[in-house]
Design a protein around this motif. Structure first.
Motif, PDB file in Angstrom:
ATOM      1  N   ALA A   1      44.055 -46.030 -29.933  1.00  0.00           N
ATOM      2  CA  ALA A   1      43.698 -45.873 -28.527  1.00  0.00           C
ATOM      3  C   ALA A   1      42.192 -46.025 -28.376  1.00  0.00           C
ATOM      4  N   LEU A   2      41.808 -46.572 -27.236  1.00  0.00           N
ATOM      5  CA  LEU A   2      40.408 -46.895 -26.983  1.00  0.00           C
ATOM      6  C   LEU A   2      40.091 -46.607 -25.529  1.00  0.00           C
ATOM      7  N   ASN A   3      38.979 -45.931 -25.299  1.00  0.00           N
ATOM      8  CA  ASN A   3      38.499 -45.661 -23.944  1.00  0.00           C
ATOM      9  C   ASN A   3      37.278 -46.535 -23.668  1.00  0.00           C
TER      10      ASN A   3
ATOM     11  N   TYR B   1      30.280 -53.383 -29.714  1.00  0.00           N
ATOM     12  CA  TYR B   1      31.681 -53.267 -30.108  1.00  0.00           C
ATOM     13  C   TYR B   1      31.840 -53.270 -31.634  1.00  0.00           C
ATOM     14  N   ARG B   2      31.057 -54.063 -32.322  1.00  0.00           N
ATOM     15  CA  ARG B   2      31.157 -54.095 -33.788  1.00  0.00           C
ATOM     16  C   ARG B   2      30.731 -52.775 -34.410  1.00  0.00           C
ATOM     17  N   ALA B   3      29.792 -52.099 -33.763  1.00  0.00           N
ATOM     18  CA  ALA B   3      29.230 -50.869 -34.327  1.00  0.00           C
ATOM     19  C   ALA B   3      29.964 -49.609 -33.897  1.00  0.00           C
ATOM     20  N   ALA B   4      31.006 -49.748 -33.088  1.00  0.00           N
ATOM     21  CA  ALA B   4      31.620 -48.581 -32.437  1.00  0.00           C
ATOM     22  C   ALA B   4      32.931 -48.166 -33.072  1.00  0.00           C
ATOM     23  N   GLU B   5      33.009 -48.223 -34.389  1.00  0.00           N
ATOM     24  CA  GLU B   5      34.278 -47.917 -35.061  1.00  0.00           C
ATOM     25  C   GLU B   5      34.771 -46.510 -34.757  1.00  0.00           C
ATOM     26  N   GLY B   6      33.873 -45.551 -34.651  1.00  0.00           N
ATOM     27  CA  GLY B   6      34.273 -44.173 -34.371  1.00  0.00           C
ATOM     28  C   GLY B   6      34.868 -43.978 -33.000  1.00  0.00           C
ATOM     29  N   GLN B   7      34.744 -45.003 -32.160  1.00  0.00           N
ATOM     30  CA  GLN B   7      35.281 -44.932 -30.801  1.00  0.00           C
ATOM     31  C   GLN B   7      36.787 -45.184 -30.774  1.00  0.00           C
ATOM     32  N   VAL B   8      37.321 -45.724 -31.860  1.00  0.00           N
ATOM     33  CA  VAL B   8      38.746 -46.057 -31.929  1.00  0.00           C
ATOM     34  C   VAL B   8      39.519 -44.865 -32.478  1.00  0.00           C
ATOM     35  N   LEU B   9      40.498 -44.426 -31.747  1.00  0.00           N
ATOM     36  CA  LEU B   9      41.329 -43.297 -32.168  1.00  0.00           C
ATOM     37  C   LEU B   9      42.582 -43.811 -32.854  1.00  0.00           C
ATOM     38  N   GLN B  10      42.804 -43.392 -34.090  1.00  0.00           N
ATOM     39  CA  GLN B  10      44.079 -43.677 -34.742  1.00  0.00           C
ATOM     40  C   GLN B  10      45.068 -42.614 -34.300  1.00  0.00           C
ATOM     41  N   VAL B  11      46.163 -43.044 -33.736  1.00  0.00           N
ATOM     42  CA  VAL B  11      47.116 -42.112 -33.132  1.00  0.00           C
ATOM     43  C   VAL B  11      48.080 -41.599 -34.190  1.00  0.00           C
ATOM     44  N   THR B  12      48.031 -40.306 -34.418  1.00  0.00           N
ATOM     45  CA  THR B  12      48.951 -39.667 -35.379  1.00  0.00           C
ATOM     46  C   THR B  12      49.818 -38.613 -34.693  1.00  0.00           C
ATOM     47  N   ARG B  13      49.488 -38.303 -33.450  1.00  0.00           N
ATOM     48  CA  ARG B  13      50.197 -37.242 -32.726  1.00  0.00           C
ATOM     49  C   ARG B  13      51.572 -37.731 -32.249  1.00  0.00           C
TER      50      ARG B  13
ATOM     51  N   TYR C   1      43.922 -41.189 -23.359  1.00  0.00           N
ATOM     52  CA  TYR C   1      43.170 -41.193 -24.629  1.00  0.00           C
ATOM     53  C   TYR C   1      42.973 -39.772 -25.135  1.00  0.00           C
ATOM     54  N   HIS C   2      42.551 -38.881 -24.250  1.00  0.00           N
ATOM     55  CA  HIS C   2      42.305 -37.494 -24.646  1.00  0.00           C
ATOM     56  C   HIS C   2      43.602 -36.813 -25.066  1.00  0.00           C
ATOM     57  N   PHE C   3      44.694 -37.123 -24.379  1.00  0.00           N
ATOM     58  CA  PHE C   3      45.979 -36.533 -24.747  1.00  0.00           C
ATOM     59  C   PHE C   3      46.408 -36.967 -26.143  1.00  0.00           C
ATOM     60  N   LEU C   4      46.262 -38.238 -26.449  1.00  0.00           N
ATOM     61  CA  LEU C   4      46.647 -38.731 -27.777  1.00  0.00           C
ATOM     62  C   LEU C   4      45.751 -38.140 -28.866  1.00  0.00           C
ATOM     63  N   LYS C   5      44.550 -37.742 -28.492  1.00  0.00           N
ATOM     64  CA  LYS C   5      43.616 -37.161 -29.457  1.00  0.00           C
ATOM     65  C   LYS C   5      43.817 -35.667 -29.644  1.00  0.00           C
ATOM     66  N   THR C   6      44.088 -34.946 -28.548  1.00  0.00           N
ATOM     67  CA  THR C   6      44.099 -33.488 -28.604  1.00  0.00           C
ATOM     68  C   THR C   6      45.421 -32.845 -28.217  1.00  0.00           C
ATOM     69  N   GLY C   7      46.297 -33.592 -27.551  1.00  0.00           N
ATOM     70  CA  GLY C   7      47.541 -33.013 -27.054  1.00  0.00           C
ATOM     71  C   GLY C   7      47.419 -32.471 -25.652  1.00  0.00           C
ATOM     72  N   GLU C   8      46.246 -32.614 -25.036  1.00  0.00           N
ATOM     73  CA  GLU C   8      46.029 -32.138 -23.676  1.00  0.00           C
ATOM     74  C   GLU C   8      45.490 -33.270 -22.805  1.00  0.00           C
ATOM     75  N   TYR C   9      45.921 -33.283 -21.562  1.00  0.00           N
ATOM     76  CA  TYR C   9      45.412 -34.270 -20.623  1.00  0.00           C
ATOM     77  C   TYR C   9      44.110 -33.771 -20.012  1.00  0.00           C
TER      78      TYR C   9
END
Length: 351
Positions: free
Chosen positions: A248-250, A335-347, A212-220
């Motif tokens: 992606a979702l953690n 889960y309904r309130a946690a929209e910011g927890q979902v990462l849209q993968v653009t990397r 999840y962190h890698f898809l967000k930042t490029g680093e594991y």
């Protein structure tokens, strides 16, 4: 009904099960692909069969050779089933902290087991490096190398994905999958997106994994840890590069406990820990996307393989987890309130 000449021929063609309770709560149709129906009890049977048959066809694996692989358990069981069916020997290298259920199954299916201490990947004694080294030192060994061997994802591109497309009658909105080697999410996402480019692919990642962190930042980078075995990774591997991931979702282990307990009591479905992570993420996606969606995820293996951890109150408490399931209304609201927890993968992670 099938009639097979050997056990390996029974791999694949698993059933699809709609989860009644979570489907009713979400207003979506949430389906589990029942991979525990494979003869080795897990989805890893598919990769094992494809890797071995591809290697035999290209001459890398010859009669009389020994297969060697490092694994957290299920791939070892799958390879043991395939090896015995094809008259080959198998040596499995596995961390000694995996469930006893998996260890017993590997040995019962006729493989030799070499248990090693669990250490970070950079340590030369890690199970992956140990298996590689054993294969390099013995010309009669063939290293399956499930992380980099793209026959792994081919198993799902050629077989699992087409099965899902047929079973869902060409109507699927979201595919949810965990990732260990990346083979399952890669092969299925590539095939299904070729059929329907609008289909969303969600990666479910546990604590202790860096995907999840890698898809967000490029680093594991990982925080905490998880009871899930063989799920998550701290490096980019060739099978994962092939995946087509949109979101992606953690999720923490406590959510797995709650979902596993809920469907066990409501539906009589006993999930393993990775399957519980899959289903929790599928339920999350259903609540985020709203009613009417058709969602598929995987029951990766037999729930009994998690008996000593996921269904063991003493073990859960030792990890500061509450064996009692969180009330489903509370979980659903979260889960309904946690929209910011979902990462849209653009990397771009394929290069």
């Amino acid at each position: 009904m099938r009639s097979a000449q050997r056990q390996a021929d029974l791999i694949g063609q698993t059933d699809m099960l709609r989860v009644p309770s979570l489907s009713a709560l979400s207003g979506c149709d949430i389906f589990l692909k029942c991979e525990f129906q494979n003869p080795g009890g897990s989805i890893k049977d598919r990769a094992a069969l494809q890797m071995v048959t591809d290697a035999m066809q290209d001459g890398a694996l010859k009669p009389g050779m020994t297969i060697v692989e490092g694994t957290a358990g299920n791939t070892g069981i799958g390879l043991a089933v395939v090896a015995r069916s094809l008259g080959l020997d198998l040596l499995v290298v596995m961390p000694n902290d995996q469930t006893a259920e998996k260890t017993r199954m590997i040995e019962m299916h006729g493989a030799r087991l070499k248990a090693v201490d669990p250490v970070p990947f950079k340590n030369e004694n890690h199970f992956y490096h140990t298996a590689r080294r054993l294969a390099e030192e013995n010309a009669a060994y063939w290293w399956a190398n499930q992380f980099e061997n793209t026959s792994n994802m081919r198993a799902h591109y050629l077989h699992t994905g087409p099965e899902i497309w047929q079973q869902m009658e060409q109507n699927i909105d979201i595919l949810v999958s965990v990732s260990g080697t990346g083979g399952t999410i890669a092969g299925n996402s590539r095939f299904l997106k070729e059929q329907n480019p609008e289909l969303e692919v969600w990666l479910a990642d546990p604590d202790g994994s860096g995907s999840y962190h890698f898809l967000k930042t490029g680093e594991y980078k990982a925080e905490g840890g998880s009871m899930t075995e063989g799920i998550g990774i701290m490096r980019r591997v060739e099978n994962f590069r092939q995946a087509k991931i949109d979101y992606a979702l953690n999720l923490p282990d406590q959510d797995l406990v709650s979902i596993a307990e809920y469907v066990r009591k409501q539906d009589g479905i006993v999930l393993g820990s990775s399957s519980a992570l899959n289903l929790a993420a599928a339920y999350f996606a259903a609540l985020q996307r709203g009613p009417g969606k058709r969602i598929v995820t995987f029951a990766c293996d037999l729930g009994e393989r998690s008996a000593s951890k996921l269904y063991n109150d003493q073990y859960l408490k030792s990890r500061d987890l509450n064996p009692e399931a969180e009330a489903i209304d509370s979980l659903s609201a979260r889960y309904r309130a946690a929209e910011g927890q979902v990462l849209q993968v653009t990397r771009d992670y394929s290069s």
